[in-house]
Design a protein around this motif. Structure first.
Motif, mmCIF file in Angstrom:
data_model
loop_
_atom_site.group_PDB
_atom_site.id
_atom_site.type_symbol
_atom_site.label_atom_id
_atom_site.label_comp_id
_atom_site.label_asym_id
_atom_site.label_seq_id
_atom_site.Cartn_x
_atom_site.Cartn_y
_atom_site.Cartn_z
ATOM 1 N N LEU A 82 0.819 -1.213 0.000
ATOM 2 C CA LEU A 82 0.000 0.000 0.000
ATOM 3 C C LEU A 82 0.856 1.268 0.000
ATOM 4 N N GLU A 83 2.160 1.078 -0.043
ATOM 5 C CA GLU A 83 3.126 2.182 -0.040
ATOM 6 C C GLU A 83 3.016 3.017 1.238
ATOM 7 N N ALA A 84 2.876 2.316 2.350
ATOM 8 C CA ALA A 84 2.834 2.992 3.638
ATOM 9 C C ALA A 84 4.189 3.607 3.955
ATOM 10 N N ASP A 85 4.178 4.735 4.634
ATOM 11 C CA ASP A 85 5.415 5.377 5.069
ATOM 12 C C ASP A 85 5.920 4.778 6.376
ATOM 13 N N MET A 86 5.010 4.117 7.109
ATOM 14 C CA MET A 86 5.392 3.449 8.351
ATOM 15 C C MET A 86 4.375 2.356 8.637
ATOM 16 N N VAL A 87 4.850 1.252 9.203
ATOM 17 C CA VAL A 87 3.981 0.154 9.605
ATOM 18 C C VAL A 87 4.216 -0.097 11.087
ATOM 19 N N VAL A 88 3.128 -0.219 11.845
ATOM 20 C CA VAL A 88 3.232 -0.515 13.275
ATOM 21 C C VAL A 88 2.456 -1.798 13.549
ATOM 22 N N ALA A 89 3.108 -2.759 14.210
ATOM 23 C CA ALA A 89 2.461 -4.031 14.544
ATOM 24 C C ALA A 89 2.581 -4.284 16.037
ATOM 25 N N THR A 90 1.540 -4.880 16.617
ATOM 26 C CA THR A 90 1.582 -5.227 18.040
ATOM 27 C C THR A 90 1.165 -6.674 18.226
ATOM 28 N N GLY A 91 1.827 -7.340 19.170
ATOM 29 C CA GLY A 91 1.449 -8.694 19.526
ATOM 30 C C GLY A 91 2.451 -9.735 19.068
ATOM 31 N N GLY A 92 2.479 -10.869 19.768
ATOM 32 C CA GLY A 92 3.280 -12.007 19.351
ATOM 33 C C GLY A 92 4.757 -11.916 19.647
ATOM 34 N N LEU A 93 5.140 -11.186 20.709
ATOM 35 C CA LEU A 93 6.567 -11.067 21.029
ATOM 36 C C LEU A 93 6.950 -11.778 22.320
ATOM 37 N N GLY A 94 6.051 -12.572 22.859
ATOM 38 C CA GLY A 94 6.333 -13.226 24.135
ATOM 39 C C GLY A 94 7.191 -14.465 24.011
#
Length: 393
Positions: free
Chosen positions: A59-71
């Motif tokens: 989508l040509e995003a300038d930034m992507v933020v993801a949360t979850g799944g780091l445990g």
């Protein structure tokens, strides 16, 4: 400038846990001028996480933020999924390992080892897993035991944070301080936003008026209209140089719908709170069918103790009579769901607390208990004051 927010968790997809992270992050990104072009929720699946990241970047995003799944558990798959999606190797990041070691030590009240390599060797396998990040990642200090990280996705910063809301929120300031993230935020120019809230008029009327006024003013504006029950919220985003025309448009909208306009963005509970506090008046509530929800809405406003004296949840008729002086003959003759009972609840709570205003609510909450005369959803509300009582069906 735009961004994509990804929430990761099977429980979120199933609806067993509400996804509050995406809204929290979107509001903060929106506030600094980043348009949210997509919000994605995916399960704890490496394939789904990778597909979400690939789609976000397409989508040509300038930034992507993801949360979850780091445990530390087996279903925490975000770091390896990110590495695979970006074509990167996974490695034990020494700085992240030190962060995990210190977090574990603090939680166990054990001593902290200063040598990063030694710290990494001392980690249990499940703890070490939290330090395994895509090559080139910049770790973010954990609020729990799992570090977040920022990694470049072809020049686009991908910010990955834990899914526990308290941890994610606590780590956000460190995340936005990472140079690659800060550069995007600095380039995102804030727009001029005007918000108007209306109650009691329809969305189509307001939408038509908004489009007409924008067209007449010859200005570009991004319009967001959200209708909920009888409330309509209008968000208008203008370019900064169009400040005068923005004021003109919003002013004309207020005039056109003067009987329905109530705020420039504050929720109705905030508006009520400001009116009561500003006039030095107090309020108490006598609730039946709402079961304390009205009192909860009022006390959600910081500083509500200035004007809210308290409330009584009078579900059973015995409580209505004993605590709020509802008369037995009224209950016997017209029933608990009636105009006289709403009025007596309001009068009773005002008398018992000494409040300037008393609100009484009674109704058929459902899903059962309705009759032909009193169907599910029928509610009587009374506002009582020294100036008189007003009851609405």
């Amino acid at each position: 400038m735009n961004a994509v927010v990804i929430s990761i968790g099977t429980e979120l997809c199933r609806g067993t846990v509400a996804d509050t992270n995406r809204g929290w992050l979107s509001r903060r990104l929106d506030a600094v001028g980043l348009a949210i072009i997509a919000g994605l929720t995916v399960p704890d699946s490496a394939a789904a996480i990778g597909a979400a990241i690939t789609h976000a970047l397409s989508l040509e995003a300038d930034m992507v933020v993801a949360t979850g799944g780091l445990g530390p558990t087996g279903d925490d798959l975000t770091a390896p999924a990110v590495a695979a999606a970006l074509g990167l190797e996974l490695e034990v990041n020494p700085e992240a390992a030190a962060m995990v070691s210190r977090a574990v030590a603090e939680r166990s009240a054990a001593g902290v080892i200063e040598n990063q390599a030694q710290e990494a060797r001392n980690l249990e396998p499940h703890q070490r897993k939290q330090a395994e990040l895509p090559v080139g990642s910049m770790p973010i200090k954990p609020a729990g035991t799992a570090p977040g990280f920022v990694v470049s996705a072809g020049g686009v910063p991908l910010v990955v944070l834990p899914g526990v809301p308290g941890e994610m929120e606590a780590m956000w300031e460190d995340a936005v301080a990472v140079p690659a993230v800060r550069q995007v935020l600095e380039r995102a120019g804030p727009r001029l936003r005007r918000t108007l809230c209306f109650y009691g008029t329809g969305e189509p009327r307001i939408s038509e008026a908004v489009q007409q006024l924008i067209s007449q003013a010859g200005v570009e504006a991004e319009v967001g209209i959200c209708a909920r029950r009888r409330e309509v919220r209008v968000d208008l985003d203008f370019n900064l140089e169009d400040k005068d025309r923005a004021s003109q448009i919003t002013g004309e909208l207020k005039n056109l719908f003067a009987d329905f306009y109530y705020s420039s963005g504050a929720g109705i509970e905030q508006v009520v709170a400001e009116e009561l506090a500003g006039h030095g008046r107090t309020l108490a509530v006598g609730e039946s069918c709402t079961g304390g929800l009205l009192g909860g809405a009022i006390t959600s406003v910081p500083g509500s103790s200035q004007f809210f004296l308290g409330g009584v949840i009078a579900y059973h008729n015995r409580v209505k009579m004993a605590l709020l002086r509802v008369r037995r003959e009224v209950l016997d003759n017209v029933g608990a769901v009636s105009e006289p009972v709403a009025q007596q609840l309001a009068l009773g709570v005002r008398s018992q607390t000494g409040a300037d205003y008393g609100i009484g609510i009674t109704g058929v909450a459902g899903p059962t208990g309705g009759t032909e005369d009193k169907p599910v959803g029928l509610v009587f509300i009374c506002v009582s004051s020294q100036q008189g009582d007003v009851v609405e069906r």
